[in-house]
Design an enzyme around this catalytic site. Structure first.
Site, PDB file in Angstrom:
ATOM      1  N   TYR A 144      54.313  72.620  26.907  1.00 29.50           N
ATOM      2  CA  TYR A 144      55.545  71.946  26.494  1.00 29.50           C
ATOM      3  C   TYR A 144      55.680  71.853  24.980  1.00 29.50           C
ATOM      4  O   TYR A 144      56.654  71.297  24.480  1.00 29.50           O
ATOM      5  CB  TYR A 144      55.628  70.539  27.098  1.00 29.50           C
ATOM      6  CG  TYR A 144      55.943  70.555  28.575  1.00 29.50           C
ATOM      7  CD1 TYR A 144      55.142  71.272  29.451  1.00 29.50           C
ATOM      8  CD2 TYR A 144      57.032  69.868  29.084  1.00 29.50           C
ATOM      9  CE1 TYR A 144      55.416  71.294  30.804  1.00 29.50           C
ATOM     10  CE2 TYR A 144      57.307  69.887  30.439  1.00 29.50           C
ATOM     11  CZ  TYR A 144      56.495  70.602  31.292  1.00 29.50           C
ATOM     12  OH  TYR A 144      56.764  70.619  32.635  1.00 29.50           O
ATOM     13  N   LYS A 191      42.495  73.284  35.477  1.00 30.02           N
ATOM     14  CA  LYS A 191      42.251  74.622  36.034  1.00 30.02           C
ATOM     15  C   LYS A 191      41.201  75.284  35.131  1.00 30.02           C
ATOM     16  O   LYS A 191      41.394  76.397  34.621  1.00 30.02           O
ATOM     17  CB  LYS A 191      43.582  75.404  36.062  1.00 30.02           C
ATOM     18  CG  LYS A 191      43.527  76.734  36.799  1.00 30.02           C
ATOM     19  CD  LYS A 191      43.597  76.589  38.307  1.00 30.02           C
ATOM     20  CE  LYS A 191      43.496  77.958  38.978  1.00 30.02           C
ATOM     21  NZ  LYS A 191      43.343  77.865  40.437  1.00 30.02           N
ATOM     22  N   ASP A 225      45.069  73.169  42.051  1.00 28.61           N
ATOM     23  CA  ASP A 225      45.591  73.658  43.335  1.00 28.61           C
ATOM     24  C   ASP A 225      44.963  72.874  44.493  1.00 28.61           C
ATOM     25  O   ASP A 225      45.654  72.424  45.419  1.00 28.61           O
ATOM     26  CB  ASP A 225      45.391  75.176  43.498  1.00 28.61           C
ATOM     27  CG  ASP A 225      44.102  75.686  42.889  1.00 28.61           C
ATOM     28  OD1 ASP A 225      43.365  74.887  42.287  1.00 28.61           O
ATOM     29  OD2 ASP A 225      43.809  76.896  43.021  1.00 28.61           O
ATOM     30  N   ASP A 249      53.569  66.973  35.138  1.00 23.69           N
ATOM     31  CA  ASP A 249      54.985  67.004  35.500  1.00 23.69           C
ATOM     32  C   ASP A 249      55.129  67.376  36.980  1.00 23.69           C
ATOM     33  O   ASP A 249      55.848  66.725  37.749  1.00 23.69           O
ATOM     34  CB  ASP A 249      55.684  68.047  34.612  1.00 23.69           C
ATOM     35  CG  ASP A 249      57.184  67.864  34.590  1.00 23.69           C
ATOM     36  OD1 ASP A 249      57.677  66.880  35.166  1.00 23.69           O
ATOM     37  OD2 ASP A 249      57.869  68.720  33.995  1.00 23.69           O
TER      38      ASP A 249
END
Ligand code: NAD
Length: 361
Positions: A144, A191, A225, A249
């Protein structure tokens, strides 16, 4: 109770009767359904007995013609001065070159932590019961940061920025929040198996901060995930989640979906200079001015603001009154299966507040 516009607006932009101990708060009604939700929320907060000195300032579509920008300088100055603001949603005009007011506010005021609680409520039709999650999302960097460019005509590159300073700061916010609110566990979401450097640094920073809280707050981490799957299978296992901007988000919308959707999802953007409280939902222009929209998310954002201002018992009272009215299901808005208008819903909460004394909250 009156139900139109911001009641009692004075020529100096303030509303209400003001005592010396009143909290001066910037109130930005916003666009679309924002003004009617802001009115409902202000009436509920005023009914708690906590005194507010509301400084009402407009931002968004309605002020572009007058100021040439949806976020005039005096709005930012008001928030900087008062250090606390509550805002309705603001429309981001598509294709007119204005940056999102929400993103600009977060960056201009250094609002580095986005807090989004997701808690089940009786009376809401959902697939889950007893969900009680708090999402702590880093608000300033990651993908972002807006650093992207074309590499030739057929490829584009976005740069993901993760720093130790911002990661440790958000992790510390999550742990401090856990301690202050009696929460048992913080889960860092990442991740790092794939993005070993960027997400690896985020995870390492969370571990560093977790060590300072050992014995007080549990710590674990999950790959994003797997986290999404676990949240839809067994959300009750999780408590406070801390995430970099993009995962935060996405996962906060997932969490909102577990407890009834956008109409009931509150939020706070918190920094060292200021805090801005706002619902997760947008301005829903098709319902504007119809006294139809659900004020729950903005009222719950107001409860977060009460906690921030040092009134946790009053925040509990507001949440309890709101929960009671939703559980009864008699005076709720269309999206919750009722026929009540925005202001009638607020009136029912105010009536209920009178029956929930502070001592029992
Ligand atoms: P939205 O959240 O405004 O509306 C999507 C749908 O959700 C609505 O049509 C409505 O059916 C429902 N909804 C949302 N809030 C509701 C409420 N309080 N009560 C009842 N139903 C409600 O999303 P959108 O249509 O994608 O966005 C509209 C505008 O809002 C856009 O300009 C967008 O940029 C802006 N936006 C602003 C914020 C913010 O100010 N923080 C956040 C998201 C979107």
């Amino acid at each position: 109770m009156d139900g139109s516009g911001i009641a009692g607006r004075r020529t100096d932009g303030r509303v209400g009767t003001i005592g010396p101990m009143a909290h001066r708060v910037t109130l930005i009604p916003g666009d679309g359904i924002g003004p009617e939700l802001a009115e409902a929320t202000r009436r509920v907060l005023d009914a708690t007995g906590i005194e507010f000195d509301w400084e009402v300032v407009d931002a968004g579509e309605a002020v572009i013609a007058q100021y040439g920008t949806p976020l005039p300088d005096h709005v930012l100055e008001s928030i900087r001065r008062n250090r606390v603001a509550i805002k309705g949603p603001i429309t981001t005009p598509v294709g007119e070159g204005f940056r999102s007011v929400n993103v600009t506010l977060r960056q201009a005021l250094g609002l580095y932590a986005n807090l989004r609680p997701a808690r089940s409520m009786k009376g809401l039709e959902t697939r889950y019961e007893d969900v009680d999650l708090v999402i702590v999302r880093e608000n300033t960097e990651d993908l972002y940061a807006g650093i992207e460019h074309m590499v030739g005509p057929d490829a584009a590159e976005s740069i993901k920025i993760i720093t130790r300073a911002a990661s440790e700061r958000i992790a510390r916010f999550a742990f401090d929040y856990a301690v202050a609110n009696g929460r048992r566990k913080v889960t860092a979401v990442h991740k790092a198996n794939i993005m070993k450097l960027s997400d690896g640094l985020f995870l390492e920073s969370c571990r560093t901060v977790a060590a300072e809280f050992e014995g007080r707050v549990e710590f674990e981490d999950r790959i994003v995930d797997n986290m999404c799957m676990q949240l839809v299978q067994k959300p009750e296992l999780y408590d406070v989640l801390v995430l970099p901007n993009l995962y935060g988000d996405i996962v906060s919308d997932l969490a909102a979906g577990l407890v009834g959707g956008l109409g009931v999802a509150p939020g706070a953007n918190i920094g060292t200079e200021a805090a801005v409280f706002e619902p997760v939902h947008g301005s829903a222009p098709k319902y504007a001015g119809q006294d139809k929209a659900n004020p729950t998310a903005l009222i719950l954002s107001g409860a977060l603001m009460l906690r921030h201002l040092g009134h946790p018992d009053t925040a509990d009272r507001v949440e309890r009154a709101l929960r009671d009215v939703i559980a009864e299901g008699r005076t709720v808005t269309y999206d919750l299966g009722g026929t009540a208008g925005t202001q009638a819903f607020a009136d029912a909460i105010i009536e209920r507040l009178a029956a929930v004394p502070t001592a029992q909250a």
